[in-house]
Design a protein around this motif. Structure first.
Motif, PDB file in Angstrom:
ATOM      1  N   PHE A 143       0.839  -1.210   0.000  1.00 42.11           N
ATOM      2  CA  PHE A 143       0.000   0.000   0.000  1.00 42.11           C
ATOM      3  C   PHE A 143       0.872   1.258   0.000  1.00 42.11           C
ATOM      4  N   GLY A 176      -7.918  -1.436  -3.199  1.00 45.15           N
ATOM      5  CA  GLY A 176      -8.311  -0.663  -2.022  1.00 45.15           C
ATOM      6  C   GLY A 176      -7.744   0.754  -2.069  1.00 45.15           C
ATOM      7  N   SER A 294       2.520   8.224   7.782  1.00 43.94           N
ATOM      8  CA  SER A 294       3.674   8.844   8.431  1.00 43.94           C
ATOM      9  C   SER A 294       3.495   8.791   9.937  1.00 43.94           C
TER      10      SER A 294
ATOM     11  N   PHE B 143      -4.533   5.390  10.578  1.00 44.48           N
ATOM     12  CA  PHE B 143      -4.710   5.658   9.149  1.00 44.48           C
ATOM     13  C   PHE B 143      -5.956   4.940   8.618  1.00 44.48           C
ATOM     14  N   ALA B 147      -9.331   6.789   7.365  1.00 47.30           N
ATOM     15  CA  ALA B 147      -9.713   6.629   5.957  1.00 47.30           C
ATOM     16  C   ALA B 147     -11.157   6.142   5.867  1.00 47.30           C
ATOM     17  N   LYS B 151     -14.421   8.220   4.247  1.00 48.91           N
ATOM     18  CA  LYS B 151     -15.220   7.654   3.158  1.00 48.91           C
ATOM     19  C   LYS B 151     -16.688   7.480   3.562  1.00 48.91           C
ATOM     20  N   VAL B 173      -0.204  11.158  10.883  1.00 46.23           N
ATOM     21  CA  VAL B 173      -0.992  10.191  10.117  1.00 46.23           C
ATOM     22  C   VAL B 173      -2.179  10.885   9.449  1.00 46.23           C
ATOM     23  N   LEU B 177      -2.613  11.196   5.414  1.00 46.66           N
ATOM     24  CA  LEU B 177      -3.807  10.705   4.717  1.00 46.66           C
ATOM     25  C   LEU B 177      -4.441  11.815   3.875  1.00 46.66           C
ATOM     26  N   LEU B 181      -5.046  12.061  -0.173  1.00 42.03           N
ATOM     27  CA  LEU B 181      -6.356  12.239  -0.798  1.00 42.03           C
ATOM     28  C   LEU B 181      -6.427  13.501  -1.632  1.00 42.03           C
ATOM     29  N   VAL B 291     -12.681  -0.612   3.617  1.00 40.93           N
ATOM     30  CA  VAL B 291     -11.363  -1.049   4.072  1.00 40.93           C
ATOM     31  C   VAL B 291     -10.321  -0.508   3.098  1.00 40.93           C
ATOM     32  N   ALA B 292      -9.556   0.477   3.527  1.00 37.54           N
ATOM     33  CA  ALA B 292      -8.585   1.091   2.611  1.00 37.54           C
ATOM     34  C   ALA B 292      -7.405   0.160   2.349  1.00 37.54           C
ATOM     35  N   ILE B 293      -6.932  -0.524   3.395  1.00 37.75           N
ATOM     36  CA  ILE B 293      -5.792  -1.433   3.228  1.00 37.75           C
ATOM     37  C   ILE B 293      -6.335  -2.848   3.368  1.00 37.75           C
TER      38      ILE B 293
END
Lengths: 443, 443
Positions: A143, A176, A294, B143, B147, B151, B173, B177, B181, B291-293
């Motif tokens: 990712f 994702g 980060s 994160f 995220a 969303k 973080v 993010l 975006l 679920v981003a990751i």
């Protein structure tokens, strides 16, 4: 919440619970074939002259088993349990919080542990130490480097190109990320053996796994990377089945990014921390790869606790959180096994083991519905050999019960991984004897 | 690559390297004050009636030390080293890959280990087991839930509102993010004690740490969450200094998301896996938190190896990669310490310890430039007590050398964490005697 019974076979569970002696007459028969196999003289001769034979004693392996799943979970290096005890009892239990800094002059502090592990992985993948970070899981690292690649690419390039048959997590992670970003990003799945015409002006990054997890097919990293660079496309290589299996040369290939596993051929233990690679081209002061996740550990000065993120100089900037010291220490210890290993000798032995396996399996392919799916050509082969079989799931359950531990991959793949650090050619003959017994019982 | 010498003091390093006996006359004097402290009768009486006193024997703690940094790294639970040996030698070394499924019926398989650990954490934070996932680091989990919150929020809400003085990683973080975006997202930093007027129609999520890492100030989670919900703002609570320190009631408060550390008050070991919470409101079939990751471990059927991601039913969907089994097993073992602990008794003792420390430190505040920054009001206090001192860095280095292990936080904070599971009121008196000796030496 996950129903494990839906995802593994009952035979696997039974085998592990009861261990030796085998649980059924079939398992006993396979086990007897394995332990009683006659080893051909030419294989004994190869083992007698194997420069890596001495490495086997650095691992703890169970008796009565040929373990051909080191490409899923590497075997236990003998030194690891003591290191874990030392970390738990002394570094955690006794020195406590002081261990973050204590021993920095002797290379024993926790704060720099991720960097020390990165420095051990770097020569295995043809990277400079500061181009490597050891942290998180392979999925999370995928990712992070994909996010960095997309941000580095010109805005009109919004496609991630990947292998249609890539490892599922790579596909999930890419999708994702693109769903998160929205705005016209696209995951495009193609055949990596036919990239011509696909490296178009809308492609930002090419995400490929060097060695296919099912077939063991190895791609030509150098040629593909050169082709991608010529087309203005950044490369992200998944080295899950490469690192520690044969020499990898990321810098020689000109790769931009890579990720890989600590728990396969690096033998770092179940779920060992993953590594990522960022070319130093993307670590400079200008046009540096942005850090999407980060955290304080990737800050140039973690204890200053600034309100704004200033990235550490190297790939360390991609270490967001406090490292899992127990798991990371096991990996650190495991990597010491590689300290005196010539990676070219490792590759030579790997090819000799897989050549031998393919040759000894040939008569079985003639008698049973087994189809080799791993390339015979050396340059296109990783360190595993796979076959299709219509009852692959059941055959592998039998084999595992009998002591030939490979694994099954949907829909019909029998997968056998070879680890030159702890396998002999005699092991290959034993494994084939076990496979023969399993197939004969089912015929 | 990180220059550790720039981030810690020489005294800290020296103290930890040489351990006991103390390295300097000053350290010896602090150590003597600590070990020789007269314990007031009222404190001995409190300890004699402490229902949690028996828990101390479940930890291994070094002698000659009062360890007041369990809010940075919890002490070693006595059962953990044996569990680690068992995981390394038997589960990894002997059963090898079979351990992913073996023992599922006895709750010992690795595949469901993250869920079993989640089920142990759930009651500590007022959550249902399937609302909790144990995975990754706190930064990565922050994160992921941020995220998801962004969303879930309507498109016109593009602001993350947070504490201007939040823990740096939370700020990094969130900013990372938002940078990823792009497109009009904003991190807005405010004073969490004065949210009125800030929960505006452009705010998507409110990211707050319940207990401030420097001052120990505790926010009113229930009231703030209610206020946010009324304003249509999703809440993300960082429980780093809450979970295991006192009862947390995420469901009672109506929180949407939370994250927290495994290595502080949960005593899971250095860099232990983190946890995240997702309200079951966001885990349904409609309007589920995205679920981003997304990785294979969060898939509804991990071994099917589908080409598309189908999320697991509960918060497990937020576990992307192969869990770090060694670190996760240590946390699993450590959590057993909480099995028979009444969290309200834990809170009562925590307040008694911090009340006692504040009271015994009062005469020192009158004599030395020490300023209490932790709220006196119980409802607004976590399980730590902090003071400002102009030479905080040097004073803490002296204290650590002498055996009173707290920590220093920039720019001028002396931080003392109290862990009711292994601290007595006598420890408090010993620590204050050590602080007095350190301050007198420097006066």
């Amino acid at each position: 919440m996950t129903n494990i019974h839906a995802t593994t076979t009952a035979a696997q569970t039974t085998a592990a619970q009861t261990a030796r002696p085998p649980a059924s007459p079939l398992h006993a028969r396979i086990g007897a074939a394995l332990t009683g196999a006659a080893i051909p003289a030419d294989l004994l001769d190869l083992d007698a002259h194997d420069p890596l034979a001495r490495k086997r004693e650095e691992f703890t392996l169970p008796g009565g088993v040929v373990y051909l799943d080191g490409n899923s979970l590497g075997a236990l290096p003998r030194a690891v349990p003591e290191r874990l005890q030392q970390v738990a009892a002394q570094e955690w239990g006794d020195a406590l919080i002081r261990s973050w800094s204590a021993g920095a002059d002797r290379g024993r502090d926790w704060m720099n542990l991720p960097d020390r592990v990165a420095a051990k992985i770097a020569p295995l993948i043809g990277a400079l130490p500061h181009e490597v970070a050891v942290t998180d899981t392979t999925g999370v690292n995928t990712f992070k480097v994909l996010a960095a690649a997309l941000k580095l690419a010109p805005a009109e390039r919004r496609v991630i190109l990947t292998d249609a048959e890539n490892f599922p997590t790579d596909l999930y992670v890419a999708q994702g990320l693109l769903d998160l970003l929205g705005g016209g990003y696209e995951l495009r799945r193609v055949n990596p053996d036919a990239l011509d015409g696909h490296l178009t002006a809308d492609v930002a990054a090419l995400l490929l796994t060097e060695v296919d997890y099912r077939t063991g097919r190895r791609l030509d990293m150098a040629a593909i990377t050169a082709q991608a660079r010529a087309a203005g496309v950044l490369t992200v290589w998944d080295l899950a089945h490469s690192a520690g299996a044969f020499p990898v040369d990321l810098r020689g290939a000109g790769a931009d990014f890579a990720v890989g596993c600590g728990y396969k051929f690096l033998n770092g233990g179940p779920g060992a921390p993953s590594f990522l690679f960022v070319s130093e081209r993307h670590l400079g002061n200008e046009n540096a790869a942005p850090v999407a996740i980060s955290g304080w550990m990737g800050h140039a000065d973690p204890f200053e606790m600034d309100r704004a993120f200033t990235p550490a100089p190297g790939a360390r900037r991609f270490v967001p959180g406090t490292p899992m010291v127990l798991s990371l220490s096991a990996l650190d210890s495991a990597l010491d096994v590689f300290a005196d290993v010539d990676l070219h000798a490792l590759r030579t032995k790997s090819l000799s083991l897989t050549d031998t396996f393919i040759r000894l399996m040939e008569p079985l392919c003639a008698r049973f519905p087994l189809t080799l799916v791993t390339p015979q050509e050396h340059a296109r082969r990783g360190s595993q050999v796979s076959y299709r079989h219509p009852q692959a799931r059941e055959v592998m359950a039998d084999l595992i019960g009998g002591g030939v531990i490979g694994d099954y991959r949907t829909p019909d793949i029998l997968r056998f991984g070879f680890t030159p650090l702890y396998h002999s050619h005699a092991d290959v003959a034993r494994a084939v004897a076990g496979v023969q017994a399993a197939l004969e019982a089912r015929a």
